[in-house]
Design an enzyme around this catalytic site. Structure first.
Site, PDB file in Angstrom:
ATOM      1  N   PRO A   1      16.548  -0.668  19.088  1.00 35.57           N
ATOM      2  CG  PRO A   1      17.354  -1.910  20.958  1.00 35.57           C
ATOM      3  CD  PRO A   1      17.941  -1.620  19.265  1.00 35.57           C
TER       4      PRO A   1
ATOM      5  N   GLY B   1      13.802   2.844  14.862  1.00 34.99           N
ATOM      6  CA  GLY B   1      12.601   2.244  14.067  1.00 34.99           C
ATOM      7  C   GLY B   1      12.580   2.806  12.795  1.00 34.99           C
TER       8      GLY B   1
ATOM      9  CB  CYS C   1      16.626  -4.261   1.197  1.00 35.70           C
ATOM     10  SG  CYS C   1      18.435  -4.331   0.606  1.00 35.70           S
TER      11      CYS C   1
ATOM     12  NE  ARG D   1     -23.883 -19.175  15.332  1.00 37.68           N
ATOM     13  CZ  ARG D   1     -23.827 -19.846  16.441  1.00 37.68           C
ATOM     14  NH1 ARG D   1     -23.231 -21.209  16.499  1.00 37.68           N
ATOM     15  NH2 ARG D   1     -23.830 -19.238  17.832  1.00 37.68           N
TER      16      ARG D   1
ATOM     17  N   GLY E   1     -18.920 -13.957  16.120  1.00 34.63           N
ATOM     18  CA  GLY E   1     -19.227 -13.954  17.418  1.00 34.63           C
ATOM     19  C   GLY E   1     -18.120 -14.380  18.572  1.00 34.63           C
TER      20      GLY E   1
ATOM     21  CD  GLU F   1       9.863  -4.625   5.998  1.00 36.46           C
ATOM     22  OE1 GLU F   1      10.662  -4.024   5.745  1.00 36.46           O
ATOM     23  OE2 GLU F   1      10.030  -6.015   6.284  1.00 36.46           O
TER      24      GLU F   1
END
Length: 386
Positions: free
Chosen positions: A136, A139, A240, A270, A341, A365
């Site tokens: 937490p 990171g 890793c 379209r 759109g 990562e």
């Protein structure tokens, strides 16, 4: 690559075996993923039934040699990641977490007993693994992790929390990285261990057809042989992560390609002001810019893959690929959404789903900022992380 965006005949850089593998994975995505992904995404469901199918295609730990693993090349793995993420980032992430992170940690850092015990069953899809590094409050700076493993006789006791851990609620084993009196060490933790609990994080606006979790380790007791003997310090998990980042370089281009192909088809069908959207100069400019970036991103992926297979890949080159291809892919997906759109905000079309997923891919990562600083240090010789 189809002619609409393979402007440079990049397919000619691939061998017949590589093209055959790519086409096999592409056909699997067309058959098993595309018809269902909108529903899985909307309902926030990861389709566990495809795990065995991915194993049957030899996609789990596919570039690891021995121990029941397929032993394919880095380019093979990249092409598989490309096609899986053209389906959805969450499905490519499963293969990455299982193969590059969990299996990769055991393959790189485990004992022979650990490799023989776990890798064949993981390659077969009988055992799912997860990779617990992020916390937490840790990171981008895993060196500040609070999870701690203390000695207890011959064994260990783990205490701490992990966050944003893919697959933890369906995994049978977790690779947990913890601080010890001797620095950071890795542990193989059976998820059924007393004191181990995992809960799914939700609701999410990204990676909805995937599983991310919080993990709590409350005095989890492990035997001496739970530790990965060849991983010491942050180099263990970082090696890793390098493998996982490599797959992202290819995967992001898969999401970009699918968004591009979607909007090419849409713009040709379209009609606005009595002619197809594709007939307008602004539309063509956007399509050209997308195609150019996809071609450049694919050339980057192939070159990095060839370097990896030759054993000449350097860490900063992974950052080049991850930073560039994620950044360009998310812009392509956003531009594709705008060209659709109002229809582009529905799950009938893939670009906004891809763009939302890439918000996560761009973050995990290593964020853009982290990879920028890695490259900045390579260029200047000065670390500017603090």
């Amino acid at each position: 690559m189809t002619e609409t965006y393979d402007l440079l005949n990049i397919d000619s850089l691939l061998s017949a075996d590589e093209l055959a593998l790519r086409d096999t994975v592409r056909a699997f995505v067309d058959r098993r993923i595309r018809p269902h992904i909108a529903g899985w995404y909307e309902q926030a469901v990861f389709p566990v039934e495809i795990i065995k199918e991915l194993a049957e295609l030899n996609l789990l730990g596919m570039n690891l040699p021995g121990y029941g693993c397929p032993g394919r090349t880095a380019v093979d793995y990249g092409l598989a990641a490309l096609e899986l993420e053209a389906g959805d980032s969450g499905l490519r992430t499963f293969v990455s977490v299982q193969g590059s992170l969990a299996m990769g940690a055991i393959h790189k850092h485990g004992s022979e007993e650990q490799k023989n015990r776990w890798l064949p069953r993981m390659a077969a899809g009988d055992v799912v693994g997860c990779f617990g590094l992020t916390e937490p409050t840790a990171g981008s700076d895993p060196g500040s992790m609070k999870t701690f493993a203390r000695r207890d006789g011959a064994g260990w006791v783990l205490t701490g929390t992990k966050r944003w851990i893919g697959l933890a609620t369906i995994a049978q084993i977790a690779i947990i990285w913890a601080m010890t009196d001797d620095g950071v060490r890795g542990f193989i933790v059976p998820t059924g261990s007393p004191g181990f609990s995992a809960t799914t994080i939700g609701p999410k606006l990204s990676m909805r057809a995937s599983i991310q979790c919080d993990i709590v380790l409350d005095e989890v007791r492990l035997p001496a042989d739970a530790v990965l003997p060849h991983a010491r310090g942050l180099r263990g998990p970082f090696e890793c992560l390098t493998e996982a980042r490599y797959g992202i370089i290819w995967g992001a281009m898969g999401a970009a390609r699918d968004s591009y192909e979607t909007v090419v088809k849409y713009s040709q069908e379209r009609l606005q002001f009595d002619k197809p959207l594709a007939g307008y100069q602004l539309t063509q400019e956007k399509l050209v810019n997308m195609a150019l970036e996809i071609n450049k991103g694919m050339l980057l992926a192939v070159q990095i893959g060839r370097l990896k297979d030759a054993g000449r890949l350097k860490p900063h080159q992974i950052s080049v690929g991850k930073l560039n291809n994620c950044r360009e892919a998310i812009q392509i997906c956003r531009d594709a959404r705008s060209m659709l759109g109002g229809n582009g905000i529905t799950l009938d079309y893939s670009p906004l789903r891809h763009a939302n997923n890439l918000e996560s891919v761009r973050t995990y990562e290593g964020t853009d900022e982290i990879h920028t600083l890695i490259l900045g240090q390579h260029i200047t010789g000065i670390a500017a992380f603090r």
